[in-house]
Structures are given as C-alpha cells and as structure tokens.
Motif scaffolding. Structure first.
Motif, mmCIF file in Angstrom:
data_model
loop_
_atom_site.group_PDB
_atom_site.id
_atom_site.type_symbol
_atom_site.label_atom_id
_atom_site.label_comp_id
_atom_site.label_asym_id
_atom_site.label_seq_id
_atom_site.Cartn_x
_atom_site.Cartn_y
_atom_site.Cartn_z
ATOM 1 N N VAL A 75 0.869 -1.174 0.000
ATOM 2 C CA VAL A 75 0.000 0.000 0.000
ATOM 3 C C VAL A 75 0.904 1.222 0.000
ATOM 4 O O VAL A 75 1.686 1.425 0.941
ATOM 5 N N LEU A 76 0.826 2.020 -1.055
ATOM 6 C CA LEU A 76 1.610 3.253 -1.147
ATOM 7 C C LEU A 76 0.755 4.432 -0.704
ATOM 8 O O LEU A 76 -0.429 4.515 -1.055
ATOM 9 N N HIS A 77 1.372 5.348 0.046
ATOM 10 C CA HIS A 77 0.685 6.559 0.475
ATOM 11 C C HIS A 77 1.747 7.615 0.778
ATOM 12 O O HIS A 77 2.945 7.392 0.529
ATOM 13 N N HIS A 78 1.332 8.749 1.323
ATOM 14 C CA HIS A 78 2.273 9.856 1.488
ATOM 15 C C HIS A 78 3.383 9.536 2.488
ATOM 16 O O HIS A 78 4.436 10.184 2.484
ATOM 17 N N GLY A 79 3.175 8.528 3.321
ATOM 18 C CA GLY A 79 4.190 8.190 4.310
ATOM 19 C C GLY A 79 5.299 7.296 3.808
ATOM 20 O O GLY A 79 6.348 7.191 4.460
ATOM 21 N N ASN A 80 5.093 6.641 2.648
ATOM 22 C CA ASN A 80 6.123 5.713 2.177
ATOM 23 C C ASN A 80 6.404 5.776 0.685
ATOM 24 O O ASN A 80 7.254 5.039 0.185
ATOM 25 N N ALA A 81 5.718 6.623 -0.038
ATOM 26 C CA ALA A 81 5.893 6.669 -1.498
ATOM 27 C C ALA A 81 7.193 7.372 -1.876
ATOM 28 O O ALA A 81 7.682 8.240 -1.140
ATOM 29 N N PRO A 82 7.773 7.031 -3.043
ATOM 30 C CA PRO A 82 8.971 7.736 -3.516
ATOM 31 C C PRO A 82 8.689 9.216 -3.725
ATOM 32 O O PRO A 82 7.572 9.622 -4.049
#
Length: 720
Positions: A75-82
């Motif tokens: 799950v990508l989101h603002h906390g872990n996305a490039p």
C-alpha cells in the motif's frame, strides 16, 4: 486527386480519396490491444484510493489490516511513497499539475484526491482491499461554489495557450455611441470527456529502462514528464500507446501512470493501474463551468462599434487552468473597440483541463448567441449581420489571414439548409404541440503546427516504413499519415506501413489542438521527400533498408506572420414540445473550410462527431457538484447525461475548397471545429421556435417549461 508516376507504374494520389482505417479490421475483430489488456508476465494490479473529504489533511492510513488481506502486495501513500520532482516546465510550456505527483504530502485539496494505491495479485483483490482501507482526515471548510462575482476572482497572467486580456479602442465611448446594445450573461456547466476507453497504464522496468504501456494523446509528452518527475535520463524512459479509445484532451500525464511507476519500482515487477469511470470524474480533468458577459454595440445597420467578452472559469487551489472562452471574438469579428478578458477563481475542486475546443466551444455559445440577439434587435438576417462584420485582418492581432472562407461556408450552408425560406419571426411554426425553429452560428478553430520528427525507411522488399510518435485517439490519424506518406513517396498506400505511439521514435506533437495530423504530416512529408531524392540516385537497398529522418523545428517558425484558422457555419432545426419542455434537434448541417482534406471518410466522421457533441452540450451535459460534500452528484455514465443514439438526428457535414497558398502542408485539422458553434446554433433555433432566449446550458425540459414561450407573438425575445 493527383496522379504521380513511379518507374513505369502510374499511381493515383491517395490524399483526398476516401479510405477505410488501416487498423479497422484489427479493431472490430479484437486483434487491436489497448493499454489495459496487453498481457505481462507477473503482472500486479493497483487500485487508487481517493479522498472522501473536499479539504483537509490526512490524519492516518490504516494499512495493517489491508496488508493482511489475500493477494495484497503493498500500500503506497504519502508516508512511504517515492519522492518526485515537480519544479520544472513541462512539454506544453507550463508547470505540471501537482495532481499527478501523487502521495507527496498529507494535504487534501479536493474530493477525489489520490491518497493511496493498493497493489495486489489480481484486480479484484486490489479493489476489495482498496475499499477496505480506512483513511482518517482532519476535515476543513471547503468552497466549491462557482458564480460570477465570487470574491476570489482574479485575472491570470498570460500563458502560452491563453492570453488573459486583449484590448483596443475606447469601449465605453463606442457603447455610448451605439444605436443598438446587447448586454447579456451566459453560463455553461462543468462537462466531462468520458472517452470510451478508461485511462490505463502498465509500468515495468526492463534491462534498466522504464517502459510504460499507456493510453495517451502523446507518448513523447508522457515519457518526458515521467523522466522529469522521477529524475531519470530521458533515454531510459519508453512510453508506448498504440491504440487509444478516445481522449478529447484528458489523456495526458495523470495520477495512474505515476502511481504505476512508483509501484513497479517498489515491487520490481509490472504493475497496471486502470481508472474506474467514477475516478475519472475527479482525476483526469474536465471542462470548467463558465460565466460569460457579452456587450455588443452596433450602428442601426448592425456594424459593430464595440465588442466586449468577459469570461470566468474555475480552477483548483493546486494548479491554475484558464478556459480561454473570451478569445473567440479576437478572430471572428471586428469592432472599433474590442475588449476581451479571461478570469479565474480558485476553488476546492479538481483541476480542469483541455476539452475538445477549449475556450472556443463555450465561448462560441455566448458570442454567437449574442450575435443572434443583435441581429434580431437590428432587424437583420443573422448571416447578413455576420457578413457585415467580416474583418479583413485579425481584429486584434492585425495580422493577415492565410485564408478565410467563413462567408463561403455560410453561403453554401444557407443554400443547402433552405435558409432563404425562413421566416425570421419567432414562435410561428407549429406541428401539433411542437414549435419549430432554425438557427445558425459561426465556427472557427486555430490551425497551428508544432515541431515534430519522423523517420521513413525504404525496405529491401520494396515497401516503406514510417515511424513517428503520433497518437491515433480515434481520429483516423494512422490512416491519414499512410495516405500522406504514400503520396510523398509516390507509391500506393498498400506499400506503406505507419508505426506510431512509441516515444522511442523521437519527439513529436501530441494529438491535441487540432495540430496532430498537420504537424506529423509535415515531418513525414519532409522525410519522405528526402528519401525519394536518395532513391533517385539509384543503387540497391541494403537488407536493413535506407532511413531518412526529418525535423520540422525551423520550418514551422516561418508560419508566424499570418493568422491560420479553420472556419465553419453551423445550422440546426429544432422541435420544442410545449407540453413536456423537451427539445429535439431534427437536423443539423455544418459546412467547413478546413484546408486540405486528407481522408474524406474519416474527416466526415470527425466533423459529425463534433456536431453530435454539440447536441450534448446544448441539451444534455451537466456535471452537478454537491455544495455540502464538495463531490459530484451522479459521477458515472448513468448520472451524467449525454446524447444517446436516439438523440442524434440527421447530421450532414461537408466542406468548401480552402486553399492556403503559402502553407507547405495545407492541412488545418478538423478534430475540434465540429463542436464550435453547434450549441449556439441549437440555442438560436430554440429562440426561433419559442421566442424565448436560453442563455444557460443545457437547455433542459424543466428550464423550457419554467421559461414558457412567447409563441405566436411574432415579436421580440423573452429571456430565460
């Protein structure tokens, strides 16, 4: 039709002769594959999660329960996305819309903002997990109310595609001296592209290169933007888009491509992201609503002394987009005082974008309706009024026209439509409970060109291969380029194979602004001409063939000394049911002056398609935004109405000769002019039928019933 001789064989020129689409059989048999259905080994599927609030911050993304669901990979989101780069000037000369830079912060600027991407082994698993993902928000007050006089209204700076303000002469003085004045306000609603093929992209890394299979309007455009967003060497990014099921301005760089690249990078396997129809209503742009004011001042004989056109559109809080509706009069009509201005207001809504004839479509509704009102008040035939105000040069620019056959379109259209038999008085023709009326309006669209490159190869087997990063979004461009290349090479079309939609073929214009075929044709013609000269020198063709590449950058700059446009005249007949308020278009006729027509078959299709969209614009299309939630009401093809087959009457489209003596290509582009003026012609016909002016689109049955009719009076208009 031209005739050329090659060797001992005489070949009739292909350009100007009707040809079926070269890829037509593949499309109707299913052999043509679109971006969302091309197979990849180990393909994973991403599903976007969109915000459910219209303004605020993301407080939490509860990923743990979702990551435990069957098939979920990440799950990508603002906390872990490039992180991505957004501080650059894009291909179209402006900053990129930050909507494409997904998952970079916790801000939510509008309902439907991308907040996460769930990736799973199957599309069904991804969707189930995305719908289960819990996102917490700190909600803030929002403003989505668009109206004239909004306190946030401002005049934008000029941008490459939309001059904000143009002025000449003393407007108020000329209005004061005018014998007849029209001062009216017109509105158009939010409208959506809704192409048949949803937006889809598959991203994968292959031998150190990023490859994206996408549905877009320009593979060069998407490849360059992705390279800048991800700080990659442009040579390491390849975007392919062979078949596209419609675009209309919406298929540029969007969140789904960026999210797919992020996920493919994180998982090191191919990832596909396909947007749902509902997601498209907030992620891929739309036509902004407009509020327009027209003031026309004229002498008693209808000659314009003053023309003012002010237009307001909305934009988002994250990116400025100007719908240049006020620019129509800068080309169509002269006046002693000429003032036009585009204004915008920032609201908590998604960013609008280009949509078939951006500016010209809504702007022509307002201006051409106002011209009809002026004709009525002056007691002059609407076509005669337009002829009386025909400019000799650009009304604002002062530049000469390369060609301007607008009046020829009106004359031919009037003859074929039976305009001379029209009683100008409104509300007199009746069939039972239906009132009948006819209307007309002018159309125009710029005929621009942009630098492009093309490569043409003479193969050892006697065939030719053309490679160009063109995009066929349903327009028939692939077929048109085949015909153009065949004539330039002086061979039959069946000896030419055109390959498009691959950024590896080099920079080329996008399919937009009615400039695609014109720009690509120039590049193909130049390369083919050089190749033909090489072949004339003789010698055997090696197994790898002989390839010549062209670049039209320098040549296109020479066209800037004139105004170049397509023109047209729209005619419509309507029947208005006084009991139900239903408006039915009975017939339409469009006559256009659009330069050199490459393929009459697909050209006719494009023009009729634009006119059909004009019916939708006039009578059906209207996206409604809920003020309380900030989201759409009925964001799907059930709730968003457009013309169905039963709504489309007999439509005729044709063209007049339109030579352009100093244009080396002569093609003007026809993808957009068909919609320009169509809604105004229908609205003017409704006035002629009922005696009531409708200045707000769409002309719904409830609005017709509420306004009533002035039928049978034979006198002036009432206002709706």
């Amino acid at each position: 039709m031209t005739t050329v001789t090659t060797g001992t064989t005489t070949v009739k020129g292909a350009v100007g002769v009707a040809h079926t689409r070269v890829e037509g059989r593949d499309k109707v048999t299913g052999a043509a594959r679109y971006a969302g259905e091309i197979p990849f080994a180990e393909l994973a599927h991403g599903w976007l999660v969109l915000s459910t609030v219209a303004r605020g911050r993301i407080r939490s993304v509860e990923t743990a329960p979702v990551l435990g669901m069957p098939g979920v990979l990440t799950v990508l989101h603002h906390g872990n996305a490039p992180r991505v780069e957004t501080d650059y000037i894009g291909l179209l000369g402006n900053l990129p819309d930050p909507t494409a830079a997904v998952f970079q912060h916790d801000r939510v600027p509008h309902m439907g903002w991308p907040v996460a991407l769930v990736v799973a082994e199957t599309s069904e698993q991804a969707r189930e997990a995305a719908e289960a993902l819990v996102v917490g928000y700190d909600e803030e007050p929002h403003d989505v109310a668009f109206f004239e006089g909004h306190p946030g209204t401002y005049t934008p700076a000029d941008v490459p595609h939309a001059q904000a303000v143009a002025e000449k002469g003393d407007l108020e003085s000329e209005l004061a001296l005018s014998a007849v004045v029209v001062d009216a306000e017109y509105t158009t609603p939010e409208e959506h592209h809704s192409p048949m093929e949803p937006h889809a992209a598959t991203a994968r890394w292959d031998s150190g290169r990023l490859e994206v299979v996408d549905s877009n309007q320009g593979s060069t455009w998407v490849a360059e933007e992705l390279a800048k967003l991800f700080s990659l060497d442009p040579a390491s990014v390849r975007v392919r888009s062979e078949h596209v099921g419609g675009g209309f301005g919406s298929k540029g760089v969007r969140p789904h491509q960026v999210a797919a690249v992020m996920a493919a990078t994180a998982l090191q396997r191919p990832v596909r992201v396909v947007l749902t129809r509902r997601q498209m209503f907030s992620l891929v742009g739309y036509r902004s609503p407009t509020a327009q004011r027209i003031r026309l001042g004229a002498d008693a004989d209808g000659r314009l002394r003053a023309l003012e056109h002010r237009s307001l559109n909305l934009t988002s809080t994250v990116h400025e987009f100007v719908e240049p509706s006020a620019g129509v009069g800068r080309v169509l009509y002269d006046a002693d005082a000429h003032h036009t201005a585009n204004r915008v207001v920032r609201l908590d809504v998604p960013t609008p974008t280009w949509m078939r004839a951006p500016g010209e479509a809504p702007g022509s509704f307002a201006l051409e309706s106002a011209l009809d009102e002026l004709a009525e008040r002056c007691g002059i035939d609407p076509i005669a009024l337009r002829a009386r105000n025909e400019p000799e040069t650009g009304p604002v620019s002062g530049l000469p026209f390369s060609s301007r056959n607008l009046l020829a379109c009106f004359h031919e259209g009037a003859r074929r439509f039976g305009w001379a038999d029209r009683d100008p008085r409104p509300g007199l023709r009746r069939e039972g409970r239906r009132l009948l009326g006819t209307g007309t309006a002018a159309a125009f669209f710029p005929a621009g060109a942009a630098p492009s490159t093309a490569a043409v190869t003479a193969e050892a087997d006697g065939t030719f291969t053309v490679r160009i990063t063109a995009a066929d979004i349903g327009t028939g461009a692939r077929t048109a380029l085949t015909l153009i290349a065949a004539d330039a090479l002086e061979v039959a079309p069946d000896r030419v194979r055109v390959r498009i939609g691959d950024s590896d073929f080099g920079p080329a214009m996008i399919a937009g602004g009615s400039m695609g075929t014109r720009s690509w044709a120039w590049a193909v013609t130049a390369a083919a001409g050089d190749l033909r000269e090489q072949l004339a020198l003789g010698g055997a063709i090696p197994p790898e063939g002989i390839t010549v590449r062209s670049d039209t950058s320098a040549a296109i700059a020479a066209l800037a000394h004139k105004e170049r446009h397509s023109f047209g005249a729209q005619f419509a007949e309507v029947a208005v049911d006084v009991t139900t308020g239903e408006v039915r278009v009975r017939r339409m006729l469009g006559i256009f002056a659009a330069g050199r027509i490459v393929n009459p078959l697909t050209a006719h299709s494009q023009l009729v398609g634009g006119m059909t969209w004009g019916i939708s614009m006039a009578l059906h299309e209207e996206a409604v935004r809920d003020q309380a939630s900030g989201g759409h009401v009925g964001a799907d093809l059930a709730g968003y109405h457009f013309a169905a087959h039963a709504d489309v009457p007999h439509i005729e489209a044709d063209w007049v000769d339109d030579p352009d003596e100093d244009d080396p290509v002569g093609i003007k582009g026809i993808g957009e002019i068909g919609i320009v003026g169509a809604a105004a012609a229908i609205a003017n016909a409704v006035w002629h039928a009922t005696g009531v002016r409708h200045r707000s689109l769409p002309i719904r049955p409830d609005r017709v019933l509420l306004a009533g009719t002035g039928a049978g009076t034979g006198t002036g208009a009432r206002d709706a």
